[in-house]
Design a protein around this motif. Structure first.
Motif, PDB file in Angstrom:
ATOM      1  N   LEU A 188     -48.786 100.486  15.253  1.00  0.00           N
ATOM      2  CA  LEU A 188     -48.330 101.842  15.554  1.00  0.00           C
ATOM      3  C   LEU A 188     -48.463 102.162  17.040  1.00  0.00           C
ATOM      4  CD1 LEU A 188     -49.789 103.759  12.484  1.00  0.00           C
ATOM      5  CD2 LEU A 188     -47.393 103.232  12.936  1.00  0.00           C
ATOM      6  N   LEU A 189     -49.566 101.741  17.647  1.00  0.00           N
ATOM      7  CA  LEU A 189     -49.739 101.989  19.078  1.00  0.00           C
ATOM      8  C   LEU A 189     -48.697 101.246  19.902  1.00  0.00           C
ATOM      9  CD1 LEU A 189     -53.617 101.973  19.555  1.00  0.00           C
ATOM     10  CD2 LEU A 189     -52.062 103.898  19.895  1.00  0.00           C
ATOM     11  N   GLU A 190     -48.393 100.020  19.505  1.00  0.00           N
ATOM     12  CA  GLU A 190     -47.377  99.257  20.236  1.00  0.00           C
ATOM     13  C   GLU A 190     -46.032  99.987  20.210  1.00  0.00           C
ATOM     14  OE1 GLU A 190     -45.132  94.943  20.069  1.00  0.00           O
ATOM     15  OE2 GLU A 190     -47.042  95.182  19.042  1.00  0.00           O
ATOM     16  N   ARG A 191     -45.681 100.546  19.061  1.00  0.00           N
ATOM     17  CA  ARG A 191     -44.421 101.292  18.959  1.00  0.00           C
ATOM     18  C   ARG A 191     -44.440 102.531  19.851  1.00  0.00           C
ATOM     19  NH1 ARG A 191     -43.097 101.301  12.486  1.00  0.00           N
ATOM     20  NH2 ARG A 191     -43.552  99.112  12.147  1.00  0.00           N
ATOM     21  N   GLN A 192     -45.558 103.252  19.862  1.00  0.00           N
ATOM     22  CA  GLN A 192     -45.645 104.454  20.680  1.00  0.00           C
ATOM     23  C   GLN A 192     -45.620 104.107  22.163  1.00  0.00           C
ATOM     24  OE1 GLN A 192     -45.260 107.543  19.737  1.00  0.00           O
ATOM     25  NE2 GLN A 192     -45.058 106.805  17.667  1.00  0.00           N
ATOM     26  N   TYR A 193     -46.322 103.047  22.541  1.00  0.00           N
ATOM     27  CA  TYR A 193     -46.325 102.637  23.946  1.00  0.00           C
ATOM     28  C   TYR A 193     -44.928 102.235  24.399  1.00  0.00           C
ATOM     29  CZ  TYR A 193     -51.440 102.660  24.006  1.00  0.00           C
ATOM     30  OH  TYR A 193     -52.763 103.026  23.949  1.00  0.00           O
ATOM     31  N   LYS A 194     -44.158 101.601  23.516  1.00  0.00           N
ATOM     32  CA  LYS A 194     -42.779 101.240  23.865  1.00  0.00           C
ATOM     33  C   LYS A 194     -41.952 102.491  24.122  1.00  0.00           C
ATOM     34  CE  LYS A 194     -42.474  96.740  21.607  1.00  0.00           C
ATOM     35  NZ  LYS A 194     -41.891  95.959  20.509  1.00  0.00           N
ATOM     36  N   ALA A 195     -42.158 103.515  23.305  1.00  0.00           N
ATOM     37  CA  ALA A 195     -41.426 104.770  23.506  1.00  0.00           C
ATOM     38  C   ALA A 195     -41.796 105.392  24.839  1.00  0.00           C
ATOM     39  CB  ALA A 195     -41.717 105.745  22.363  1.00  0.00           C
ATOM     40  N   VAL A 196     -43.092 105.404  25.156  1.00  0.00           N
ATOM     41  CA  VAL A 196     -43.550 105.966  26.431  1.00  0.00           C
ATOM     42  C   VAL A 196     -42.999 105.137  27.589  1.00  0.00           C
ATOM     43  CG1 VAL A 196     -45.575 106.385  27.875  1.00  0.00           C
ATOM     44  CG2 VAL A 196     -45.616 107.045  25.457  1.00  0.00           C
ATOM     45  N   ASP A 197     -43.076 103.814  27.486  1.00  0.00           N
ATOM     46  CA  ASP A 197     -42.572 102.941  28.550  1.00  0.00           C
ATOM     47  C   ASP A 197     -41.077 103.138  28.782  1.00  0.00           C
ATOM     48  OD1 ASP A 197     -45.074 101.877  28.973  1.00  0.00           O
ATOM     49  OD2 ASP A 197     -44.702 100.041  27.815  1.00  0.00           O
ATOM     50  N   ARG A 198     -40.316 103.319  27.707  1.00  0.00           N
ATOM     51  CA  ARG A 198     -38.868 103.523  27.832  1.00  0.00           C
ATOM     52  C   ARG A 198     -38.574 104.816  28.590  1.00  0.00           C
ATOM     53  NH1 ARG A 198     -35.659 106.444  24.785  1.00  0.00           N
ATOM     54  NH2 ARG A 198     -37.173 106.658  23.111  1.00  0.00           N
ATOM     55  N   ILE A 199     -39.322 105.865  28.282  1.00  0.00           N
ATOM     56  CA  ILE A 199     -39.091 107.145  28.947  1.00  0.00           C
ATOM     57  C   ILE A 199     -39.555 107.082  30.402  1.00  0.00           C
ATOM     58  CG2 ILE A 199     -39.715 109.581  28.931  1.00  0.00           C
ATOM     59  CD1 ILE A 199     -39.869 109.287  25.830  1.00  0.00           C
ATOM     60  N   VAL A 200     -40.660 106.399  30.660  1.00  0.00           N
ATOM     61  CA  VAL A 200     -41.140 106.247  32.042  1.00  0.00           C
ATOM     62  C   VAL A 200     -40.125 105.459  32.862  1.00  0.00           C
ATOM     63  CG1 VAL A 200     -42.920 105.139  33.467  1.00  0.00           C
ATOM     64  CG2 VAL A 200     -43.586 106.537  31.503  1.00  0.00           C
ATOM     65  N   ALA A 201     -39.556 104.422  32.284  1.00  0.00           N
ATOM     66  CA  ALA A 201     -38.535 103.641  33.003  1.00  0.00           C
ATOM     67  C   ALA A 201     -37.325 104.517  33.321  1.00  0.00           C
ATOM     68  CB  ALA A 201     -38.115 102.441  32.168  1.00  0.00           C
ATOM     69  N   PHE A 202     -36.930 105.337  32.381  1.00  0.00           N
ATOM     70  CA  PHE A 202     -35.822 106.263  32.615  1.00  0.00           C
ATOM     71  C   PHE A 202     -36.168 107.226  33.748  1.00  0.00           C
ATOM     72  CE2 PHE A 202     -33.892 110.414  31.791  1.00  0.00           C
ATOM     73  CZ  PHE A 202     -32.554 110.076  31.829  1.00  0.00           C
ATOM     74  N   TYR A 203     -37.372 107.744  33.729  1.00  0.00           N
ATOM     75  CA  TYR A 203     -37.834 108.671  34.761  1.00  0.00           C
ATOM     76  C   TYR A 203     -37.787 108.001  36.139  1.00  0.00           C
ATOM     77  CZ  TYR A 203     -41.147 111.436  37.509  1.00  0.00           C
ATOM     78  OH  TYR A 203     -41.742 112.160  38.494  1.00  0.00           O
ATOM     79  N   ARG A 204     -38.275 106.776  36.224  1.00  0.00           N
ATOM     80  CA  ARG A 204     -38.281 106.057  37.508  1.00  0.00           C
ATOM     81  C   ARG A 204     -36.858 105.809  38.007  1.00  0.00           C
ATOM     82  NH1 ARG A 204     -43.236 102.233  35.926  1.00  0.00           N
ATOM     83  NH2 ARG A 204     -44.888 103.654  36.603  1.00  0.00           N
ATOM     84  N   GLU A 205     -35.959 105.443  37.103  1.00  0.00           N
ATOM     85  CA  GLU A 205     -34.568 105.242  37.496  1.00  0.00           C
ATOM     86  C   GLU A 205     -33.968 106.530  38.044  1.00  0.00           C
ATOM     87  OE1 GLU A 205     -32.422 103.715  34.154  1.00  0.00           O
ATOM     88  OE2 GLU A 205     -33.645 101.897  34.048  1.00  0.00           O
ATOM     89  N   GLU A 206     -34.274 107.641  37.387  1.00  0.00           N
ATOM     90  CA  GLU A 206     -33.771 108.937  37.840  1.00  0.00           C
ATOM     91  C   GLU A 206     -34.356 109.287  39.206  1.00  0.00           C
ATOM     92  OE1 GLU A 206     -31.483 111.170  36.523  1.00  0.00           O
ATOM     93  OE2 GLU A 206     -30.986 109.449  35.268  1.00  0.00           O
ATOM     94  N   GLN A 207     -35.634 109.004  39.404  1.00  0.00           N
ATOM     95  CA  GLN A 207     -36.263 109.282  40.698  1.00  0.00           C
ATOM     96  C   GLN A 207     -35.587 108.485  41.804  1.00  0.00           C
ATOM     97  OE1 GLN A 207     -40.500 108.480  40.286  1.00  0.00           O
ATOM     98  NE2 GLN A 207     -40.922 110.577  40.867  1.00  0.00           N
ATOM     99  N   GLU A 208     -35.355 107.208  41.538  1.00  0.00           N
ATOM    100  CA  GLU A 208     -34.701 106.358  42.541  1.00  0.00           C
ATOM    101  C   GLU A 208     -33.290 106.850  42.821  1.00  0.00           C
ATOM    102  OE1 GLU A 208     -34.867 102.371  41.052  1.00  0.00           O
ATOM    103  OE2 GLU A 208     -37.054 102.282  41.174  1.00  0.00           O
ATOM    104  N   ARG A 209     -32.571 107.224  41.784  1.00  0.00           N
ATOM    105  CA  ARG A 209     -31.209 107.714  41.955  1.00  0.00           C
ATOM    106  C   ARG A 209     -31.195 109.017  42.754  1.00  0.00           C
ATOM    107  NH1 ARG A 209     -27.366 109.965  37.881  1.00  0.00           N
ATOM    108  NH2 ARG A 209     -29.254 110.229  36.672  1.00  0.00           N
ATOM    109  N   MET A 210     -32.144 109.886  42.485  1.00  0.00           N
ATOM    110  CA  MET A 210     -32.208 111.156  43.204  1.00  0.00           C
ATOM    111  C   MET A 210     -32.631 110.945  44.655  1.00  0.00           C
ATOM    112  SD  MET A 210     -33.833 113.643  40.299  1.00  0.00           S
ATOM    113  CE  MET A 210     -34.079 114.969  41.440  1.00  0.00           C
ATOM    114  N   GLY A 211     -33.449 109.915  44.909  1.00  0.00           N
ATOM    115  CA  GLY A 211     -33.877 109.619  46.255  1.00  0.00           C
ATOM    116  C   GLY A 211     -32.753 109.087  47.124  1.00  0.00           C
ATOM    117  N   GLU A 212     -31.750 108.501  46.509  1.00  0.00           N
ATOM    118  CA  GLU A 212     -30.604 107.945  47.239  1.00  0.00           C
ATOM    119  C   GLU A 212     -29.629 109.034  47.688  1.00  0.00           C
ATOM    120  OE1 GLU A 212     -28.900 105.080  44.602  1.00  0.00           O
ATOM    121  OE2 GLU A 212     -30.591 103.713  44.774  1.00  0.00           O
ATOM    122  N   LYS A 213     -29.721 110.207  47.073  1.00  0.00           N
ATOM    123  CA  LYS A 213     -28.768 111.282  47.401  1.00  0.00           C
ATOM    124  C   LYS A 213     -29.111 111.965  48.688  1.00  0.00           C
ATOM    125  CE  LYS A 213     -27.347 112.183  42.722  1.00  0.00           C
ATOM    126  NZ  LYS A 213     -27.200 113.109  41.667  1.00  0.00           N
TER     127      LYS A 213
END
Length: 94
Positions: free
Chosen positions: A69-94
């Motif tokens: 169960l923890l592995e599944r939850q950590y994957k969900a958190v990691d997926r959202i963190v990766a999305f957040y980082r991508e958005e940060q990088e994209r916003m930094g390029e503007k």
């Protein structure tokens, strides 16, 4: 005068990502709290001369389920963190 925090700017998240991240973190907390309470009950149930093998098996099952169960939850958190980082990088390029 308007504070810099209240000025409109690019929105980093759209949709339910923030709620999903919060829910995943809350689920991890609830899971660990529940597992800790149940594990404590098992420790207290282990009486001298009792069936220690049965309690050991329950502890093993509890640990196995918890890890899954923890592995599944950590994957969900990691997926959202990766999305957040991508958005940060994209916003930094503007």
């Amino acid at each position: 005068m308007t504070s810099p925090d209240s000025q409109p700017g690019p929105v980093m998240f759209s949709g339910s990502e923030i709620a999903e991240l919060c829910d995943a973190i809350k689920d991890v907390h609830r899971l660990l709290t529940s597992v800790g309470a149940f594990f404590s009950e098992l420790e207290a149930a282990e009486a001298p001369g009792g069936n220690g093998l049965q309690i050991d098996f329950k502890k093993w099952g509890l640990r196995t389920i918890t890890e899954d169960l923890l592995e599944r939850q950590y994957k969900a958190v990691d997926r959202i963190v990766a999305f957040y980082r991508e958005e940060q990088e994209r916003m930094g390029e503007k």
